[in-house]
Scaffold this motif. Structure first.
Motif, PDB file in Angstrom:
ATOM      1  N   GLU A  48       0.794  -1.257  -0.067  1.00 37.96           N
ATOM      2  CA  GLU A  48      -0.080  -0.018  -0.092  1.00 37.96           C
ATOM      3  C   GLU A  48       0.796   1.266  -0.003  1.00 37.96           C
ATOM      4  O   GLU A  48       0.511   2.270  -0.490  1.00 37.96           O
ATOM      5  N   LEU A  53      -0.954   4.687  -1.288  1.00 39.50           N
ATOM      6  CA  LEU A  53      -2.279   4.713  -0.417  1.00 39.50           C
ATOM      7  C   LEU A  53      -1.782   4.945   1.125  1.00 39.50           C
ATOM      8  O   LEU A  53      -2.864   5.352   1.803  1.00 39.50           O
ATOM      9  N   SER A  73       0.762  14.968  -6.486  1.00 41.33           N
ATOM     10  CA  SER A  73      -0.349  14.066  -6.577  1.00 41.33           C
ATOM     11  C   SER A  73      -0.406  13.734  -8.169  1.00 41.33           C
ATOM     12  O   SER A  73      -0.796  12.471  -8.625  1.00 41.33           O
ATOM     13  N   ASP A  74      -0.146  14.722  -9.034  1.00 45.00           N
ATOM     14  CA  ASP A  74      -0.290  14.547 -10.453  1.00 45.00           C
ATOM     15  C   ASP A  74       0.735  13.431 -11.003  1.00 45.00           C
ATOM     16  O   ASP A  74       0.508  12.732 -11.719  1.00 45.00           O
ATOM     17  N   LYS A  77      -0.140  10.288 -10.010  1.00 46.21           N
ATOM     18  CA  LYS A  77      -1.169   9.576 -10.722  1.00 46.21           C
ATOM     19  C   LYS A  77      -0.410   8.888 -12.066  1.00 46.21           C
ATOM     20  O   LYS A  77      -0.928   7.746 -12.507  1.00 46.21           O
ATOM     21  N   LEU A  80       1.244   5.832 -11.398  1.00 48.15           N
ATOM     22  CA  LEU A  80       0.061   4.698 -11.150  1.00 48.15           C
ATOM     23  C   LEU A  80      -0.485   4.062 -12.578  1.00 48.15           C
ATOM     24  O   LEU A  80      -0.760   3.003 -12.469  1.00 48.15           O
ATOM     25  N   PHE A  85      -2.997  -2.945  -9.072  1.00 52.95           N
ATOM     26  CA  PHE A  85      -3.082  -3.605  -7.680  1.00 52.95           C
ATOM     27  C   PHE A  85      -4.152  -4.293  -7.578  1.00 52.95           C
ATOM     28  O   PHE A  85      -5.462  -4.006  -7.781  1.00 52.95           O
ATOM     29  N   PHE A  87      -6.653  -6.122  -5.049  1.00 49.99           N
ATOM     30  CA  PHE A  87      -6.930  -5.872  -3.816  1.00 49.99           C
ATOM     31  C   PHE A  87      -7.570  -7.428  -3.242  1.00 49.99           C
ATOM     32  O   PHE A  87      -8.151  -7.974  -4.020  1.00 49.99           O
ATOM     33  N   ALA A  91     -12.372  -5.302  -4.609  1.00 52.96           N
ATOM     34  CA  ALA A  91     -12.668  -4.117  -4.594  1.00 52.96           C
ATOM     35  C   ALA A  91     -13.244  -3.575  -6.096  1.00 52.96           C
ATOM     36  O   ALA A  91     -13.067  -2.664  -6.711  1.00 52.96           O
TER      37      ALA A  91
END
Lengths: 242, 259
Positions: A48, A53, A73-74, A77, A80, A85, A87, A91
């Protein structure tokens, strides 16, 4: 071999209680790495942290050459887009059909608006996990194994370079567990992905992992191939293989 | 004792910090690229159209009951003819916006709180985030904007139904034509009655959506927290509606009526 994930001295505590006390690991391109350990030792917390996360208290996490602890954050993203991922509880977006679940990352992350392209990629991802017939079903209509497959299809649809599996076989019967383990191997072959697999299931680790790390009290205490660890004289390590 | 006060104070400050952080995130994501127009329209439908029945019935009953309750008193003073004026002013200025917003807090905030709380507990929000999607923009911004747009509209519909309820109530024991009733109602209404009350419903809408989304996004893990998120969304939204209304009444008195 090229390193795709490198974690150095990762530490995290919740409410003052240390969970990870200095994790160090590397994942090479094309490798399947399993992390095993008892419940509550910080296996899931580790992955995580890799996808942002959770924010670690100390340490560095380098994914595809970028230290994720220093990204905004950009940038995170953007990074990512290259990781998937899976879960533990799948999810799935339970108010959407399988088709809408698959279209979600295509429309909102990859910004694809061509419906034919979305349909083509959705069908391809479902075929890769052997679930093509379920495209119009709701997640609630799927069995546990089908939900895992479906979640995997949603992960694969953006063609990630790295896939993180959080307990991929938990809650499944032995036969379905073996099918999921075999699927993880198929996916590596087809998508040329690198993976970290968090698991309790030793048969899953045996089938899927090139290398296994054992975590205890928030630290990696041993690592090696299944065979090497199976023959360990350390009673704690040996206890996982009994 | 001292320790308890310090802990309580710390918790309050943490809560203020969380609200502020969430507010900042909502504002930032409202103006970010890739706005979810389709989801906004879907949420407007869910918030507006799905709430219209209860709002219309409540509006009608409000006007009807207010008329029946006030009629005997006004009759005793020979002021029965002022019933439409009284009903219109009290409904449009105060009772309509507040009661309808409280009804919306119950219906909409609980739904949003439970839905987002459930998504949080089942890691669906985490799944959105790790896929690179923007969960705040997709889930929170669209719902908050839908509430801001729809709650004022619902209040307007309810106000209209209240006037109709008042007309029906007046004609149960009396006899007044529709034209006379509505003429009396509208003649007593000023722009300064209507406009401030409409403005405050935008704030009520915001608070319903914002509090519900906040509670959902901050649900802890476990199914019990879904119920808690829904419940606390309604309680907090209702509390804030009453508080904002008290503030709005003061501001209106000062700036509109110069009292």
């Amino acid at each position: 071999m090229e390193t795709v994930i490198e974690i150095k001295d990762l530490k995290i505590a919740f409410n003052g209680k240390p969970v990870l006390t200095g994790i160090n690991l590397t994942l090479c391109r094309g490798e399947n790495l399993a992390i095993i350990g008892r419940s509550g030792e910080g296996k899931s917390v580790t992955i995580e942290c890799i996808v942002g996360l959770l924010t670690p208290d100390e340490g560095t996490i380098t994914v595809l050459g970028k230290d994720i602890t220093n990204l905004d954050s950009d940038e995170l993203k953007e990074l990512l887009l290259h990781t998937g991922f899976l879960f533990q509880q799948s999810a799935l977006y339970d108010s959407m059909t399988v088709r809408e679940n698959l279209a979600f990352p295509l429309i909102r992350v990859l910004k694809i608006s061509d419906e034919a392209e979305i349909e083509k990629r959705s069908v391809e991802a479902l075929e890769a996990v052997g679930l093509a017939a379920a495209i119009d079903k709701m997640p609630s209509d799927l069995s546990g194994g089908q939900r895992k497959r479906m979640a995997l299809a949603r992960t694969l649809i953006v063609n990630p370079e790295i896939i993180l599996y959080d307990e991929p076989t938990t809650g499944l019967d032995a036969i379905t567990s073996k099918e999921i383990s075999a699927l993880i191997m198929d996916i590596r072959k087809k998508y040329k992905s690198s993976s970290i697999i968090i698991t309790h299931d030793m048969s899953c680790a045996k089938i899927t992992a090139d290398r296994i790390l054992i975590i205890n009290e928030g630290k990696i205490i041993a690592g090696g191939t299944y065979k090497e660890l199976e023959n360990s004289s350390d009673p704690f390590i040996a206890s996982f293989f009994k | 004792m001292k320790q308890g006060i310090i802990l309580r104070g710390k918790k309050i400050l943490e809560s203020i910090g969380d609200y502020t952080e969430f507010f900042k995130s909502v504002i930032t994501n409202t103006f970010r690229r890739g706005f979810e127009w389709n989801e906004l329209i879907r949420q407007c439908y869910l918030v507006g159209v799905r709430s219209i029945n209860i709002v219309l019935v409540t509006g009608f009953v409000l006007g009807f009951v207010l008329t029946l309750q006030s009629q005997p008193t006004l009759k005793a003073f020979g002021a029965e003819g002022f019933v439409p004026n009284m009903v219109a002013v009290s409904i449009i200025r105060e009772i309509g916006p507040v009661i309808i917003s409280l009804i919306c807090a119950g219906k909409i905030a609980s739904g949003i709180g439970a839905e987002i709380g459930s998504m949080k507990v089942t890691e669906q929000i985490a799944a959105m985030d790790v896929s690179g999607a923007n969960s705040i923009q997709y889930l929170a911004v669209t719902r908050i904007l839908a509430c801001i747009f729809m709650v004022p509209l619902l209040v307007l519909f309810a106000d209209a139904m209240s006037l109709l309820g008042g007309y029906v109530g007046t004609n149960i024991s009396g006899n007044m034509t529709a034209v006379l009733y509505f003429n009396k109602s509208f003649s007593s209404l000023l722009f300064s009655d209507f406009f401030p009350s409409l403005i405050k419903t935008f704030f009520f809408g915001f608070i319903i959506g914002f509090v519900a989304c906040f509670k959902g996004f901050h649900a802890n893990r476990g199914t019990e927290s879904v119920g808690i998120a829904a419940n606390s969304a309604v309680v907090s939204a209702s509390f804030w509606i009453i508080l904002i209304d008290a503030l709005a009444v003061q501001l209106t008195s000062i700036f509109v009526y110069n009292q």
